[in-house]
Write a protein that holds these residues in place. Structure first.
Motif, PDB file in Angstrom:
ATOM      1  N   UNK A   1      -5.247   7.892  -0.098  1.00  0.00           N
ATOM      2  CA  UNK A   1      -5.029   9.325   0.047  1.00  0.00           C
ATOM      3  C   UNK A   1      -5.372   9.754   1.472  1.00  0.00           C
ATOM      4  N   UNK A   2      -4.388  10.283   2.186  1.00  0.00           N
ATOM      5  CA  UNK A   2      -4.595  10.821   3.538  1.00  0.00           C
ATOM      6  C   UNK A   2      -3.942  12.192   3.584  1.00  0.00           C
ATOM      7  N   UNK A   3      -4.365  13.036   2.661  1.00  0.00           N
ATOM      8  CA  UNK A   3      -3.707  14.326   2.425  1.00  0.00           C
ATOM      9  C   UNK A   3      -4.496  15.497   3.003  1.00  0.00           C
TER      10      UNK A   3
ATOM     11  N   UNK B   1       0.958  -1.838   8.486  1.00  0.00           N
ATOM     12  CA  UNK B   1       2.252  -2.472   8.704  1.00  0.00           C
ATOM     13  C   UNK B   1       2.137  -3.637   9.678  1.00  0.00           C
ATOM     14  N   UNK B   2       1.381  -3.455  10.747  1.00  0.00           N
ATOM     15  CA  UNK B   2       1.208  -4.528  11.730  1.00  0.00           C
ATOM     16  C   UNK B   2       0.414  -5.687  11.145  1.00  0.00           C
ATOM     17  N   UNK B   3      -0.459  -5.414  10.185  1.00  0.00           N
ATOM     18  CA  UNK B   3      -1.239  -6.480   9.548  1.00  0.00           C
ATOM     19  C   UNK B   3      -0.435  -7.252   8.514  1.00  0.00           C
ATOM     20  N   UNK B   4       0.806  -6.806   8.260  1.00  0.00           N
ATOM     21  CA  UNK B   4       1.669  -7.526   7.332  1.00  0.00           C
ATOM     22  C   UNK B   4       1.739  -6.936   5.940  1.00  0.00           C
ATOM     23  N   UNK B   5       1.090  -5.799   5.718  1.00  0.00           N
ATOM     24  CA  UNK B   5       1.155  -5.120   4.430  1.00  0.00           C
ATOM     25  C   UNK B   5       2.444  -4.316   4.349  1.00  0.00           C
ATOM     26  N   UNK B   6       3.095  -4.308   3.179  1.00  0.00           N
ATOM     27  CA  UNK B   6       4.267  -3.460   3.017  1.00  0.00           C
ATOM     28  C   UNK B   6       3.793  -2.030   2.763  1.00  0.00           C
ATOM     29  N   UNK B   7       4.219  -1.117   3.621  1.00  0.00           N
ATOM     30  CA  UNK B   7       3.722   0.257   3.610  1.00  0.00           C
ATOM     31  C   UNK B   7       4.793   1.224   3.123  1.00  0.00           C
ATOM     32  N   UNK B   8       4.382   2.098   2.209  1.00  0.00           N
ATOM     33  CA  UNK B   8       5.227   3.211   1.790  1.00  0.00           C
ATOM     34  C   UNK B   8       4.433   4.494   1.971  1.00  0.00           C
ATOM     35  N   UNK B   9       5.038   5.490   2.607  1.00  0.00           N
ATOM     36  CA  UNK B   9       4.411   6.805   2.759  1.00  0.00           C
ATOM     37  C   UNK B   9       5.066   7.771   1.781  1.00  0.00           C
ATOM     38  N   UNK B  10       4.235   8.484   1.030  1.00  0.00           N
ATOM     39  CA  UNK B  10       4.720   9.528   0.143  1.00  0.00           C
ATOM     40  C   UNK B  10       4.233  10.866   0.688  1.00  0.00           C
TER      41      UNK B  10
ATOM     42  N   UNK C   1       0.835  -1.193   0.000  1.00  0.00           N
ATOM     43  CA  UNK C   1       0.000   0.000   0.000  1.00  0.00           C
ATOM     44  C   UNK C   1       0.875   1.249   0.000  1.00  0.00           C
ATOM     45  N   UNK C   2       0.464   2.228  -0.775  1.00  0.00           N
ATOM     46  CA  UNK C   2       1.108   3.538  -0.769  1.00  0.00           C
ATOM     47  C   UNK C   2       0.154   4.501  -0.096  1.00  0.00           C
ATOM     48  N   UNK C   3       0.611   5.139   0.978  1.00  0.00           N
ATOM     49  CA  UNK C   3      -0.225   6.094   1.721  1.00  0.00           C
ATOM     50  C   UNK C   3       0.316   7.492   1.478  1.00  0.00           C
ATOM     51  N   UNK C   4      -0.534   8.365   0.972  1.00  0.00           N
ATOM     52  CA  UNK C   4      -0.128   9.729   0.652  1.00  0.00           C
ATOM     53  C   UNK C   4      -0.491  10.661   1.802  1.00  0.00           C
ATOM     54  N   UNK C   5       0.526  11.365   2.331  1.00  0.00           N
ATOM     55  CA  UNK C   5       0.277  12.319   3.405  1.00  0.00           C
ATOM     56  C   UNK C   5       1.265  12.165   4.536  1.00  0.00           C
ATOM     57  N   UNK C   6       1.411  13.225   5.319  1.00  0.00           N
ATOM     58  CA  UNK C   6       2.324  13.176   6.451  1.00  0.00           C
ATOM     59  C   UNK C   6       1.654  13.481   7.771  1.00  0.00           C
ATOM     60  N   UNK C   7       0.314  13.585   7.763  1.00  0.00           N
ATOM     61  CA  UNK C   7      -0.421  13.934   8.975  1.00  0.00           C
ATOM     62  C   UNK C   7      -0.804  12.729   9.802  1.00  0.00           C
ATOM     63  N   UNK C   8      -1.731  12.952  10.729  1.00  0.00           N
ATOM     64  CA  UNK C   8      -2.059  11.879  11.673  1.00  0.00           C
ATOM     65  C   UNK C   8      -2.782  10.718  10.992  1.00  0.00           C
TER      66      UNK C   8
END
Length: 448
Positions: free
Chosen positions: A260-262, A188-197, A171-178
């Motif tokens: 999108x978490x922007x 990440x805890x569920x085992x998904x590889x996480x990337x934050x942009x 999963x790619x998660x967009x955003x730097x907020x909460x």
């Protein structure tokens, strides 16, 4: 005085709208609420509550690992996303029912339709019917902001994330907020590889630098990848059904889901507010005075739609104050100073008051007290993750200007500490308080 169908007509049955409507009705007002989706709003339906349930579920991943050093052996242990998802959604249904029942028990009429403002004292319902009200309250909250880029419709937001059919492998998660950091920790805890942009190189802007640095360090240790100073160029679906994301300053990335978490913007579009003469500010926010009233005296607003502080407890406070002021003969202002907040990341963050940099800019000379420690549970579990507590004080009189924490249960501990900061206690007051041992919370009264 002119006759109206209602004393108060509320548009939006989220946290602020429900509280304002219930209290107004308790004061004797005739109240109706229009809600086009479900009673409960963002927090209950697609926000704080279901997200916290996922946070709890995610914590078991580490607890299961840590349990081995505490003598527990679990031979067969697997995670079923659908079980958690369905149980969370079932609890959302329960809460939706409770919120509905609360309004009905107070005599509030619930109208399950979209409503728009068609005049200073008039509302038009989705079926075309027009009703009048002495006062109109806008409490429609905010909606996720989706970046404009080619293929953005292939991504999802925090509205849809609770309904995923299966866990994405990447999963790619967009955003730097909460929101971004919380879902990064969950997946990440569920085992998904996480990337934050993130467009900048800063996470959790507004929180103390020490906490931001610590969360980044721990997140990287947990396997979360970060791509800073990156903006979307486009998203496209590949032949095998994956998503290829192109971005500035970094190579393309192939993932299974883009979240999108922007940020969130006030949900005022299409409400008819401009036609009614209501002044809107930046990003469509409704401009209000200290009592929640717009430039049109009969139209008011509370909660995220005003874009002051987008937090559920703040919306509830504003709704209560609005109803007490208008219908309870008790003029009440809500203070937006010294509001405690939390980020339910892994580990969680909690804060109240001024950060170190804010305090230096405002007061000049300050004193910093810190405790950088390894929680007892982590020691026995063999986990190297460290917690950090930080107190910012005015050097002149020792008054506590801010407290900042990252570590297990920090939000639970912060609630009581926030009271001390709000009332202006000093470092000496904390020093004079006997510690509860052994706890993490005792670090607050032992800071050096």
């Amino acid at each position: 005085m002119a006759d109206y169908d209602y004393d108060l007509f509320t548009i939006g049955a989220g946290s602020g709208g429900v509280r304002a409507s219930r209290v107004a009705a308790a004061h004797g007002a005739k109240v109706a609420v229009a809600e086009e989706y479900r009673v409960g709003g963002t927090c209950v339906i697609r926000g704080c509550v279901p997200k916290k349930m996922l946070v709890y579920g995610a914590h078991f991943a580490e607890d299961v690992q840590d349990a081995r050093n505490f003598g527990w052996t679990m031979e067969t242990c697997r995670f079923d996303w659908k079980v958690l998802r369905d149980n969370v959604l079932k609890d959302v249904d329960r809460l939706n029912g409770l919120y509905t029942q609360t309004l009905e028990n107070h005599g509030v009429e619930i109208i399950p339709q979209r409503a728009t403002v068609s005049g200073p004292n008039e509302v038009t319902l989705g079926d075309g019917r027009k009703v009048t009200a002495r006062h109109i309250l806008i409490a429609v909250g905010a909606r996720p902001l989706i970046p404009e880029c080619k293929g953005h419709e292939l991504g999802i937001t925090s509205n849809e994330v609770f309904h995923l059919d299966e866990l994405p492998r990447r999963i790619l998660i967009a955003g730097g907020g909460y929101i971004a950091n919380e879902f990064a920790g969950i997946f990440n805890e569920f085992g998904t590889h996480v990337t934050i942009i993130n467009r900048s190189d800063t996470l959790l802007r507004g929180y103390d630098q020490s906490l931001r640095d610590r969360l980044l360090q721990i997140s990287v240790m947990k396997g979360i990848d970060f791509r800073f100073n990156a903006s979307f160029r486009g998203i496209e679906k590949t032949e095998d059904g994956c998503l290829r994301v192109s971005m500035t300053n970094h190579d393309d990335l192939e993932v299974d889901c883009v979240l999108f978490a922007t940020g969130r913007i006030p949900n005022t579009e299409g409400l008819g507010l401009e036609a009614a003469g209501v002044t809107l500010g930046e990003r469509g926010a409704i401009a209000v005075d200290d009592y929640g009233t717009t430039n049109v005296p009969s139209i008011h607003a509370v909660g995220d739609v005003t874009d002051r502080v987008q937090l559920t407890p703040v919306a509830i406070r504003e709704g209560q104050a609005f109803a007490d002021t208008l219908f309870g003969d008790k003029p009440t202002k809500v203070s937006h100073d010294c509001i405690p907040s939390a980020v339910f990341s892994h580990p969680p963050i909690a804060a109240v008051g001024l950060t170190e940099s804010e305090a230096r800019n405002k007061f000049g000379t300050i004193k910093i007290y810190q405790s950088d420690f390894r929680p007892m549970k982590n020691v026995l579990a063999g986990r190297n993750e460290r917690s950090l507590y930080k107190m910012v004080c005015n050097a002149a009189d020792g008054r506590i200007l801010g407290i900042h924490m990252i570590g297990p249960d920090s939000p639970e501990i912060m609630q009581a500490a926030a009271v001390a900061v709000k009332v202006g206690l000093t470092k000496d007051d904390f020093d004079a308080t006997v510690a509860i041992h052994p706890t993490m919370a005792e670090e607050l009264v032992l800071l050096k």
